[in-house]
Design a protein around this motif. Structure first.
Motif, PDB file in Angstrom:
ATOM      1  N   PRO A   1       0.813  -1.230   0.000  1.00 20.18           N
ATOM      2  CA  PRO A   1       0.000   0.000   0.000  1.00 20.18           C
ATOM      3  C   PRO A   1       0.841   1.273   0.000  1.00 20.18           C
ATOM      4  N   ARG A   2       2.004   1.214   0.645  1.00 21.35           N
ATOM      5  CA  ARG A   2       2.862   2.411   0.665  1.00 21.35           C
ATOM      6  C   ARG A   2       3.440   2.706  -0.719  1.00 21.35           C
ATOM      7  N   LEU A   3       3.803   1.662  -1.443  1.00 19.06           N
ATOM      8  CA  LEU A   3       4.312   1.872  -2.810  1.00 19.06           C
ATOM      9  C   LEU A   3       3.204   2.436  -3.695  1.00 19.06           C
ATOM     10  N   VAL A   4       1.994   1.885  -3.531  1.00 15.81           N
ATOM     11  CA  VAL A   4       0.855   2.345  -4.332  1.00 15.81           C
ATOM     12  C   VAL A   4       0.578   3.814  -4.021  1.00 15.81           C
ATOM     13  N   GLU A   5       0.575   4.126  -2.721  1.00 20.24           N
ATOM     14  CA  GLU A   5       0.329   5.500  -2.253  1.00 20.24           C
ATOM     15  C   GLU A   5       1.366   6.468  -2.848  1.00 20.24           C
ATOM     16  N   ALA A   6       2.596   5.982  -3.002  1.00 18.10           N
ATOM     17  CA  ALA A   6       3.660   6.832  -3.549  1.00 18.10           C
ATOM     18  C   ALA A   6       3.555   6.954  -5.071  1.00 18.10           C
ATOM     19  N   GLY A   7       2.552   6.309  -5.658  1.00 15.91           N
ATOM     20  CA  GLY A   7       2.307   6.478  -7.093  1.00 15.91           C
ATOM     21  C   GLY A   7       2.883   5.393  -7.985  1.00 15.91           C
ATOM     22  N   HIS A   8       3.373   4.318  -7.397  1.00 12.53           N
ATOM     23  CA  HIS A   8       3.962   3.256  -8.216  1.00 12.53           C
ATOM     24  C   HIS A   8       2.916   2.220  -8.623  1.00 12.53           C
ATOM     25  N   GLU A   9       3.179   1.571  -9.752  1.00 13.37           N
ATOM     26  CA  GLU A   9       2.317   0.453 -10.175  1.00 13.37           C
ATOM     27  C   GLU A   9       2.941  -0.817  -9.602  1.00 13.37           C
ATOM     28  N   VAL A  10       2.202  -1.479  -8.710  1.00 12.02           N
ATOM     29  CA  VAL A  10       2.786  -2.615  -7.992  1.00 12.02           C
ATOM     30  C   VAL A  10       2.213  -3.934  -8.503  1.00 12.02           C
ATOM     31  N   HIS A  11       3.120  -4.864  -8.774  1.00  9.85           N
ATOM     32  CA  HIS A  11       2.721  -6.229  -9.123  1.00  9.85           C
ATOM     33  C   HIS A  11       3.140  -7.109  -7.952  1.00  9.85           C
ATOM     34  N   GLY A  12       2.153  -7.748  -7.312  1.00 10.22           N
ATOM     35  CA  GLY A  12       2.442  -8.510  -6.089  1.00 10.22           C
ATOM     36  C   GLY A  12       2.344 -10.001  -6.347  1.00 10.22           C
ATOM     37  N   MET A  13       3.399 -10.712  -5.953  1.00  9.30           N
ATOM     38  CA  MET A  13       3.451 -12.151  -6.245  1.00  9.30           C
ATOM     39  C   MET A  13       3.011 -12.991  -5.048  1.00  9.30           C
ATOM     40  N   THR A  14       2.258 -14.051  -5.335  1.00  6.40           N
ATOM     41  CA  THR A  14       1.866 -15.053  -4.347  1.00  6.40           C
ATOM     42  C   THR A  14       1.834 -16.409  -5.047  1.00  6.40           C
ATOM     43  N   ARG A  15       1.913 -17.477  -4.238  1.00  6.36           N
ATOM     44  CA  ARG A  15       1.764 -18.809  -4.840  1.00  6.36           C
ATOM     45  C   ARG A  15       0.309 -19.198  -4.997  1.00  6.36           C
ATOM     46  N   ARG A  16      -0.546 -18.500  -4.279  1.00  3.93           N
ATOM     47  CA  ARG A  16      -1.921 -18.994  -4.149  1.00  3.93           C
ATOM     48  C   ARG A  16      -2.963 -18.118  -4.826  1.00  3.93           C
ATOM     49  N   GLU A  17      -3.780 -18.773  -5.670  1.00  6.29           N
ATOM     50  CA  GLU A  17      -4.927 -18.093  -6.301  1.00  6.29           C
ATOM     51  C   GLU A  17      -5.779 -17.412  -5.235  1.00  6.29           C
ATOM     52  N   SER A  18      -5.909 -18.101  -4.068  1.00 12.26           N
ATOM     53  CA  SER A  18      -6.809 -17.608  -3.012  1.00 12.26           C
ATOM     54  C   SER A  18      -6.346 -16.268  -2.431  1.00 12.26           C
ATOM     55  N   LYS A  19      -5.095 -15.892  -2.660  1.00  8.80           N
ATOM     56  CA  LYS A  19      -4.616 -14.627  -2.084  1.00  8.80           C
ATOM     57  C   LYS A  19      -4.667 -13.472  -3.092  1.00  8.80           C
ATOM     58  N   LYS A  20      -5.218 -13.751  -4.288  1.00  5.27           N
ATOM     59  CA  LYS A  20      -5.294 -12.675  -5.290  1.00  5.27           C
ATOM     60  C   LYS A  20      -6.177 -11.530  -4.796  1.00  5.27           C
ATOM     61  N   ALA A  21      -7.274 -11.893  -4.085  1.00  3.35           N
ATOM     62  CA  ALA A  21      -8.195 -10.860  -3.605  1.00  3.35           C
ATOM     63  C   ALA A  21      -7.498  -9.936  -2.605  1.00  3.35           C
ATOM     64  N   LEU A  22      -6.651 -10.532  -1.742  1.00  6.00           N
ATOM     65  CA  LEU A  22      -5.900  -9.731  -0.758  1.00  6.00           C
ATOM     66  C   LEU A  22      -4.993  -8.735  -1.490  1.00  6.00           C
ATOM     67  N   LEU A  23      -4.308  -9.218  -2.509  1.00  2.55           N
ATOM     68  CA  LEU A  23      -3.393  -8.342  -3.256  1.00  2.55           C
ATOM     69  C   LEU A  23      -4.164  -7.217  -3.949  1.00  2.55           C
ATOM     70  N   ASP A  24      -5.306  -7.582  -4.465  1.00  2.00           N
ATOM     71  CA  ASP A  24      -6.176  -6.607  -5.099  1.00  2.00           C
ATOM     72  C   ASP A  24      -6.551  -5.507  -4.097  1.00  2.00           C
ATOM     73  N   GLU A  25      -6.938  -5.940  -2.892  1.00  2.05           N
ATOM     74  CA  GLU A  25      -7.302  -4.997  -1.820  1.00  2.05           C
ATOM     75  C   GLU A  25      -6.133  -4.086  -1.453  1.00  2.05           C
ATOM     76  N   LEU A  26      -4.922  -4.667  -1.460  1.00  2.00           N
ATOM     77  CA  LEU A  26      -3.736  -3.877  -1.103  1.00  2.00           C
ATOM     78  C   LEU A  26      -3.368  -2.882  -2.206  1.00  2.00           C
ATOM     79  N   GLY A  27      -3.964  -3.080  -3.380  1.00  2.00           N
ATOM     80  CA  GLY A  27      -3.725  -2.142  -4.487  1.00  2.00           C
ATOM     81  C   GLY A  27      -2.758  -2.652  -5.536  1.00  2.00           C
ATOM     82  N   ALA A  28      -2.399  -3.952  -5.439  1.00  2.00           N
ATOM     83  CA  ALA A  28      -1.422  -4.504  -6.385  1.00  2.00           C
ATOM     84  C   ALA A  28      -2.112  -5.286  -7.493  1.00  2.00           C
TER      85      ALA A  28
END
Ligand SMILES: NC(=O)c1ccc[n+]([C@@H]2O[C@H](COP(=O)([O-])OP(=O)(O)OC[C@H]3O[C@@H](n4cnc5c(N)ncnc54)[C@H](OP(=O)(O)O)[C@@H]3O)[C@@H](O)[C@H]2O)c1
Length: 310
Positions: free
Chosen positions: A18-45
């Protein structure tokens, strides 16, 4: 910038994204799990599903994101028994060795400008001389047996990142994390041990620990992403302190009785030399370079206020 965060769903990743997003960056967040995509979406990645141990998946994920910067926050430390770190270190070592190598190769293929990686300051520095070490100080040449494998994994990660001359390779040696999602959060593994008086004060409790709130660690990481230069930075608070000081203070904060005192030889017998070293002999770290060169200041300059707020 476009920033690829490996380990985006972990204790530090959740603060960082969220801090990177807030600073104006486009963030791509990696996870192993499909189930955590929603969390990443919420965080702004932008969620990216890939396993760091699979070189093809990493190459494809990084190739698709085409980042300017890669941040490596992979560990597998959650759930590791603190009394037996060697039992849980194998998987973290794999993400610190193979994972690092795969991310570096993928980053080189797309020409990332910076590569910022998580390392640990705790227990890494030489155990001679003064109580607080700078990035210039040597690493412990003889870590106790149970810490040896972990130290080797960290050294691999650091060397690989610093040797990557095609990018700005940056190593962040974080202090012991506290704050949300960490072992020291209320209910966290270490907090519970202290609350139940299962984390004793060993010998004189002279081992010096450097702490950092995960939010402050994330702020320093944003600064490193934006303008760090090749090299190592200690990311710790202003107040390295011996176990004999911070442990009773934390116990009190947790509403626990004073920690029990145990002589070194007992711990050596039952937990091995690593426990004795961590409690009586490790050195703390100085944040002078990170403050000077990253223009960063911790919001919690001391664990004394930070523990109370966390
Ligand atoms: N300096 C310190 O004191 C320090 C440093 C690190 C950790 N810790 C402690 O360790 C505990 C856990 O911390 P943490 O947040 O770093 O660990 P974590 O919750 O296990 O998070 C690790 C991150 O790495 C990712 N990951 C692990 N293996 C992966 C793989 N093979 N491929 C892709 N991603 C992978 C996880 O992603 P997915 O699970 O989403 O796939 C997750 O985002 C905390 O209590 C913390 O206090 C302390």
């Amino acid at each position: 910038m476009r920033v690829f965060v490996a380990g985006a769903t972990g204790a530090i990743g959740k603060q960082l994204v969220p801090r990177l997003v807030e600073a104006g960056h486009e963030v791509h967040g990696m996870t192993r799990r499909e189930s955590k995509k929603a969390l990443l979406d919420e965080l702004g990645a932008v969620p990216v599903v890939a396993d760091a141990l699979d070189p093809d998946q990493v190459a494809e994920a990084v190739g698709r994101a085409r980042p300017d910067v890669i941040v490596h926050q992979l560990t597998a430390l959650a759930g590791v028994d603190i009394r037996h770190p060697e039992r849980g270190v194998a998987m973290t070592n794999r993400v610190r060795t193979e994972g690092t190598d795969h991310l570096l190769s993928a980053g080189q293929a797309v020409g990332v400008r910076r590569f910022v990686a998580q390392s640990i300051g705790m227990g890494l520095y030489v155990r001679t001389g003064g109580p607080v070490k700078s990035e210039e100080d040597p690493l412990d040449p003889t870590p106790p047996r149970k810490l040896r494998e972990g130290a080797a994994g960290i050294r691999h990660l650091e060397q690989a990142v610093l040797d990557a001359r095609w990018t700005e390779g940056i190593v962040l040696r974080y202090g012991a994390f506290y704050g949300p999602g960490t072992h020291l959060a209320p209910g966290g593994e270490l907090s519970e041990m202290i609350r139940k008086r299962r984390f004793p004060l060993v010998g004189d409790g002279g081992g010096v620990w450097s702490f950092i709130h995960v939010a402050d660690a994330a702020e320093a990481t944003v600064a490193a992403v934006e303008h760090g230069a090749r090299g190592v930075y200690n990311v710790v608070d202003d107040d390295p302190a011996p176990v004999a000081e911070w442990l009773p203070a934390l116990a009190q904060k947790l509403g626990a009785k004073k920690p029990i005192r145990v002589p070194r030889f007992i711990v050596r017998l039952f937990a091995g030399e690593a426990g004795v070293v961590m409690m009586t002999d490790v050195r703390g770290a100085s944040n002078a370079k990170a403050k000077r060169e990253l223009g960063w200041r911790p919001a919690y300059p001391s664990w004394r206020q930070g523990f109370a707020a966390a």
